[in-house]
Write a protein that holds these residues in place. Structure first.
Motif, PDB file in Angstrom:
ATOM      1  N   ASP A 274       0.789  -1.102  -0.078  1.00 47.04           N
ATOM      2  CA  ASP A 274      -0.083  -0.117   0.082  1.00 47.04           C
ATOM      3  C   ASP A 274       0.888   1.388   0.040  1.00 47.04           C
ATOM      4  N   ARG A 275       1.930   1.117   0.833  1.00 48.99           N
ATOM      5  CA  ARG A 275       2.849   2.515   0.771  1.00 48.99           C
ATOM      6  C   ARG A 275       3.529   2.695  -0.706  1.00 48.99           C
TER       7      ARG A 275
ATOM      8  N   LEU B  41       2.694   6.067  -2.419  1.00 54.51           N
ATOM      9  CA  LEU B  41       3.792   6.911  -2.710  1.00 54.51           C
ATOM     10  C   LEU B  41       3.774   7.401  -4.051  1.00 54.51           C
TER      11      LEU B  41
ATOM     12  N   LEU C 235       0.813   9.954  -4.791  1.00 52.55           N
ATOM     13  CA  LEU C 235       1.182  11.363  -4.181  1.00 52.55           C
ATOM     14  C   LEU C 235       2.116  11.996  -4.770  1.00 52.55           C
TER      15      LEU C 235
ATOM     16  N   ILE D 145      -0.087  -4.312 -10.616  1.00 55.93           N
ATOM     17  CA  ILE D 145      -1.615  -4.738 -11.177  1.00 55.93           C
ATOM     18  C   ILE D 145      -2.375  -3.411 -10.513  1.00 55.93           C
ATOM     19  N   THR D 146      -2.222  -3.058  -9.436  1.00 48.36           N
ATOM     20  CA  THR D 146      -3.018  -1.935  -8.670  1.00 48.36           C
ATOM     21  C   THR D 146      -2.907  -0.654  -9.415  1.00 48.36           C
TER      22      THR D 146
ATOM     23  N   HIS E 108      -4.207  -0.419 -12.794  1.00 51.64           N
ATOM     24  CA  HIS E 108      -5.970  -0.526 -13.027  1.00 51.64           C
ATOM     25  C   HIS E 108      -6.611   0.547 -12.114  1.00 51.64           C
ATOM     26  N   ALA E 109      -5.868   0.808 -11.185  1.00 55.98           N
ATOM     27  CA  ALA E 109      -6.317   1.869 -10.144  1.00 55.98           C
ATOM     28  C   ALA E 109      -6.304   3.268 -10.753  1.00 55.98           C
TER      29      ALA E 109
ATOM     30  N   LEU F 280       2.481  14.216   3.238  1.00 57.87           N
ATOM     31  CA  LEU F 280       2.284  12.919   3.405  1.00 57.87           C
ATOM     32  C   LEU F 280       3.215  11.883   2.664  1.00 57.87           C
ATOM     33  N   CYS F 281       3.753  12.281   1.977  1.00 56.80           N
ATOM     34  CA  CYS F 281       4.950  11.606   1.287  1.00 56.80           C
ATOM     35  C   CYS F 281       5.957  11.288   2.426  1.00 56.80           C
TER      36      CYS F 281
ATOM     37  N   ILE G 132       4.891   8.702   4.926  1.00 58.65           N
ATOM     38  CA  ILE G 132       4.864   7.422   4.306  1.00 58.65           C
ATOM     39  C   ILE G 132       6.283   6.637   4.406  1.00 58.65           C
TER      40      ILE G 132
ATOM     41  N   MET H  24     -16.207   0.848  -6.235  1.00 60.33           N
ATOM     42  CA  MET H  24     -16.052   2.047  -5.392  1.00 60.33           C
ATOM     43  C   MET H  24     -17.441   2.749  -5.239  1.00 60.33           C
TER      44      MET H  24
ATOM     45  N   ILE I  95      -7.096  -7.913  -7.214  1.00 62.64           N
ATOM     46  CA  ILE I  95      -5.766  -7.288  -6.591  1.00 62.64           C
ATOM     47  C   ILE I  95      -6.011  -6.012  -6.691  1.00 62.64           C
ATOM     48  N   THR I  96      -6.510  -5.193  -7.603  1.00 59.03           N
ATOM     49  CA  THR I  96      -6.571  -3.744  -7.638  1.00 59.03           C
ATOM     50  C   THR I  96      -7.487  -3.230  -6.551  1.00 59.03           C
TER      51      THR I  96
ATOM     52  N   HIS J 263      -6.025  -3.891  -2.993  1.00 57.63           N
ATOM     53  CA  HIS J 263      -5.172  -2.864  -2.553  1.00 57.63           C
ATOM     54  C   HIS J 263      -5.267  -1.489  -2.832  1.00 57.63           C
ATOM     55  N   ALA J 264      -6.092  -1.153  -3.609  1.00 56.23           N
ATOM     56  CA  ALA J 264      -6.404   0.229  -3.881  1.00 56.23           C
ATOM     57  C   ALA J 264      -7.198   0.591  -2.838  1.00 56.23           C
TER      58      ALA J 264
ATOM     59  N   ALA K 138      -7.298  -0.578   0.147  1.00 52.38           N
ATOM     60  CA  ALA K 138      -6.160  -0.466   1.411  1.00 52.38           C
ATOM     61  C   ALA K 138      -5.254   0.810   1.471  1.00 52.38           C
ATOM     62  N   THR K 139      -4.984   1.129   0.202  1.00 48.92           N
ATOM     63  CA  THR K 139      -4.244   2.190   0.037  1.00 48.92           C
ATOM     64  C   THR K 139      -4.738   3.431   0.236  1.00 48.92           C
TER      65      THR K 139
ATOM     66  N   PHE L 255      -5.515   3.639   3.788  1.00 47.11           N
ATOM     67  CA  PHE L 255      -4.056   4.004   4.453  1.00 47.11           C
ATOM     68  C   PHE L 255      -3.844   5.614   4.451  1.00 47.11           C
ATOM     69  N   VAL L 256      -4.012   6.139   3.028  1.00 48.91           N
ATOM     70  CA  VAL L 256      -3.601   7.562   2.786  1.00 48.91           C
ATOM     71  C   VAL L 256      -4.287   8.397   3.774  1.00 48.91           C
TER      72      VAL L 256
END
Lengths: 548, 548
Positions: free
Chosen positions: A252-253, A257, A260, A301-302, A305-306, B33-34, B37, B259, B301-302, B305-306, B308-309, B312-313
């Motif tokens: 996720d980081r 990153l 951002l 992949i994330t 597609h994201a 934010l960067c 992380i 989403m 997968i997207t 993780h998307a 979760a990301t 997280f952000v």
């Protein structure tokens, strides 16, 4: 006990619904977005309609419904906001375009793209400004417009809308056309920023040759600085992710990153009065070349597609929004007493857009063709027609500019300004719908044999889904054997004409770049094949160490 | 020619930087934010610090720097906005929590969670309100506060902050504790909404037994309606994606639809005055059980993780923001003349938070243990201590509520209100830092043997990364053989005591649900094993047909 907690608690949960009306609009908007996606999917196999037209039509219909329900008082849910558009909606779309662009096509045609984007936009702008001045002066709306307004109209209608282009041209079907028209749209932005800077810093009363030099100097500075900022941001992200091996701890980081840092490059460019669009576009290119290869498999992949999803949703959002905004009753009321004027103005503008674009596409294509060695590399007349046609659409950028020029924060009381706004809306709607609807069939009609869609794309897509963003399907900077062979074939034909001499530099630059990339860049910043991947998938490892 | 395009163009590119100050703040914010992380990654192996504390500290430091640079005039870049928090930041975090929650743990402990979230919050609220009334009346700030303010203080400090809990408790290390404390935080929200509704609709002058009944009725309605809305939204998305097989054309559409439907469920709940948090949480659970299995592999997968990301952000954003907002000079100025009062108020509040939470965690855990059959299922005393401790943190939700109660759109002129705001900030900072820092070591100290972290989690994570969101590592609703065996083992011990009789229903419900799920739900809505997957990866197919 419950009763004891008195009415003063009343404020607490209310804050989540503090503005009931805006919650209602958001509900409608999100529901419409869902509808657009589902309907867009159902219409996928239709050969005329594309997603943007669907969204535009749904927006228009919703506008009509709201207009009827509010009894002619209002037709849009949100006021069109330039900040919303330029700060939140546009950057992810342009970044994604850079991230997924075919780098080979883009860099091979770099000179042509710059020519179109810089010189072409100026020609188009001049033609439109001049035409509007001549024609409007003979109409009754000419009196209220100043020289500045004419110039603004020229700038508003000269710029190709990158977002529309993304929707009608297909990168895999027509890679050359896509890179030319879309690249032009990106360079456009730098041109308009430099126009602004040039005009601000010089005394316009004394027009001499120095202004031209200054203008060119400023354009070069802005172009180079914006590009460099984007490249640096991309390289920094690649370096940080490679050096710290962030995926070891958390996928996720990495994704966060990348997101951002890309956004940071855009707003840094805005901060320094550079072209954010150019910056974020090049940041996307660098990230797909280096950073993307340094992250874990699941991050790849994330991100792929994201970013595409985000861009897709925002594009749909923009078209939906433009559609809903088109029926803004406040502006149409001024026009309703004399509908003929509005129709005439819209027609004039549409005609000038057509003429202005023709005035540079065909001459500049001719110039560009002079530098090309082999006939296959030249832009054929049919392709020129498509370039001319596909770049005719005017979209949300034109709307935003028109609102900025002719209204005060979305409202206007002047009749002429209202006519200009409604005409802009008309041009945007007509160009997006008519030109948009016609582009796919036009391409199929003009280029029926050259690009058999199915066979190419089955391979292209399987490849791209697994190994890379779309860009690497035809590796240019990736240093793979395929592209090296391609170039050797080209270089067997030694320079034997003026055109060939002019062509060689591109390929020489390319070979030198690849050497430089392999020797200096990739060992530092990573990239394909330069990041050691453990036998097991990196995904697994990323989770394991989280608890230590 | 460039010079001809006069100064009137000047407005055009300016609109992208229309508010220079806000662009500066955004730059600083995104850069921070960067930094959060990267620093969070570097501190990953540190056993004390977690990401939220890093962000909080960075925010505080930035606040100090800004305060010094602006010479004591301002310390924050953006004004704390409740709308921003409740409409944009909170929903993705809670949705992701539902999406990744271990469903087995959550549903097995459903009764306990509801008990904690509903009854526990009321107890805590009463203790704090009563305590504050008694103590503040003896201090000089008591005069300016009304009964409503006391009740509000009770509500502000009674609610566990779900976002903080996500940061300190680890779902894989301590699944029981995580599900209890986090679940309680989610149910909390419904409690506060029902409190509000109950209080608004009843005449508070006549407190009798009917109010209690009404209150229970309202709570049940709200709880059921919110849950149902979330479940329906999740099921609808599963049905649409399964029926239309959207992945055939575009992976991006699937992700976008998931989403948007999740967000739609949240704002629909807000529209209908339900608990959006509860709705979006259950929507996440249903989506991970059905929808997630209907989409293509790359979408899985997207989304995993998307989401979760994003979560997280946004969490990092909130903590950074709270840290920067803490030094808001406007409020501290009122306090500076009498610092002792502020310290005293903060200490009193912190003490009451500790007492209020203790007042329900231990008694309710005892009650909950009475219904458990085997000793292993009961909440041990050490676990009770951790539940009590880990739920003590107060975060952005408390801040938002305090701002809502004691300020007018972020500003206040009353001294007492300023003291309440600064005390809230102090409590938030101290509780997050001290309790946050201590939680990891405390868990390690109190539960050293029960959960050997490495061995369990290597398996857990490899599994979850490949097959499912984390939830399915311990499949509960998934119908796998493992969970069935688990239950059979439990049911070998036939009911032989009152406790056992009370336990059986849970497992019976579970078995019935699994049957129902397999027979009726999964054939319609998809889910693991119910969506035919072609031999080749669905990813490939999704791209192939895009050109037809």
């Amino acid at each position: 006990m419950g009763g004891e907690l008195s009415y003063v608690l009343s404020k607490l949960p209310m804050l989540s619904t503090s503005d009931y009306a805006s919650v209602v609009s958001m509900n409608i908007f999100v529901a419409l977005l869902c509808a657009c996606i589902v309907i867009g999917h159902l219409l996928e196999e239709n050969r005329w309609v594309n997603e943007s037209i669907t969204a535009l039509l749904i927006g228009l219909c919703t506008g009509v419904v709201i207009l009827l329900m509010s009894r002619g008082k209002s037709s849009h849910l949100l006021v069109f906001s330039e900040d919303l558009f330029f700060i939140y909606l546009l950057p992810p779309i342009i970044f994604n375009a850079g991230f997924q662009v075919k780098k080979k096509q883009f860099f091979v045609n770099f000179m042509t793209i710059t020519l179109f984007g810089a010189v072409g936009t100026l020609i188009s702008c001049s033609v439109i400004t001049f035409g509007v001045m001549q024609i409007f002066k003979r109409m009754d709306i000419g009196k209220a417009l100043e020289i500045g307004d004419y110039l603004a109209i020229g700038a508003i209608f000269a710029a190709t809308d990158s977002v529309c282009t993304l929707q009608v041209l297909n990168q895999d079907e027509t890679p050359l056309l896509y890179s030319l028209v879309f690249g032009e749209g990106v360079v456009n932005d730098a041109t308009s920023v430099v126009l602004f800077n040039a005009i601000q810093s010089f005394d316009l009363k004394q027009i001499d040759h120095r202004i031209g030099l200054h203008f060119i100097g400023n354009f070069l500075y802005l172009f180079v600085a914006s590009t460099l900022l984007g490249v640096l941001a991309g390289l920094l992200s690649a370096y940080i992710i490679k050096k710290l091996y962030i995926g070891r701890h958390s996928t996720d980081r990495e994704v966060a990153l990348m997101m951002l840092m890309a956004y940071l490059s855009y707003i840094l460019a805005e901060l320094w009065y550079l072209s954010g669009i150019l910056t974020v576009f090049f940041c996307g290119i660098v990230m797909s070349h280096y950073t993307w290869h340094n992250v874990t498999e699941s991050s790849r992949i994330t991100t792929k597609h994201a970013f595409a999803t985000l861009s897709f949703v925002l594009e749909t959002f923009i078209f939906l929004y433009v559609g809903m905004d088109a029926l803004d009753i406040e502006k149409w009321r001024f026009v309703s007493d004399r509908p003929k004027t509005s129709v005439a103005v819209s027609s004039v503008l549409l005609g000038l857009v057509l003429a202005g674009r023709a005035a540079f596409v065909f001459p500049l294509s001719f110039l560009s063709n002079l530098t090309k060695k082999s006939p296959s590399e030249r832009i054929s007349f049919r392709e020129q027609v498509i370039i001319w046609w596909a770049g005719l659409m005017r979209g949300a950028v034109s709307m935003a500019l028109a609102y900025n020029q002719f209204t005060m924060s979305g409202h206007t009381e002047l009749r002429t300004n209202a006519i200009m706004i409604t005409s802009t809306i008309s041009v945007v709607l007509v160009s997006t719908m008519v030109f948009g609807l016609m582009t796919k069939p036009l391409i199929r009609f003009l280029l029926p044999v050259t690009h058999p869609p199915t066979s190419i794309n089955i391979i292209g897509n399987i490849d791209s889904c697994h190994n890379s963003p779309k860009s690497i399907t035809v590796p240019f900077l990736g240093g793979s054997q395929d592209s090296e062979n391609d170039l050797d074939v080209n270089e067997i034909h030694r320079p034997n004409s003026i055109r060939a001499l002019l062509t060689t530099p591109t390929h020489t630059v390319h070979r030198l770049w690849r050497k430089f990339d392999n020797t200096f860049m990739r060992p530092v910043f990573g990239g394909r094949g330069f990041v050691p991947v453990a036998p097991s998938s990196p995904t697994d490892q990323s989770g394991v160490q989280q608890w230590q």
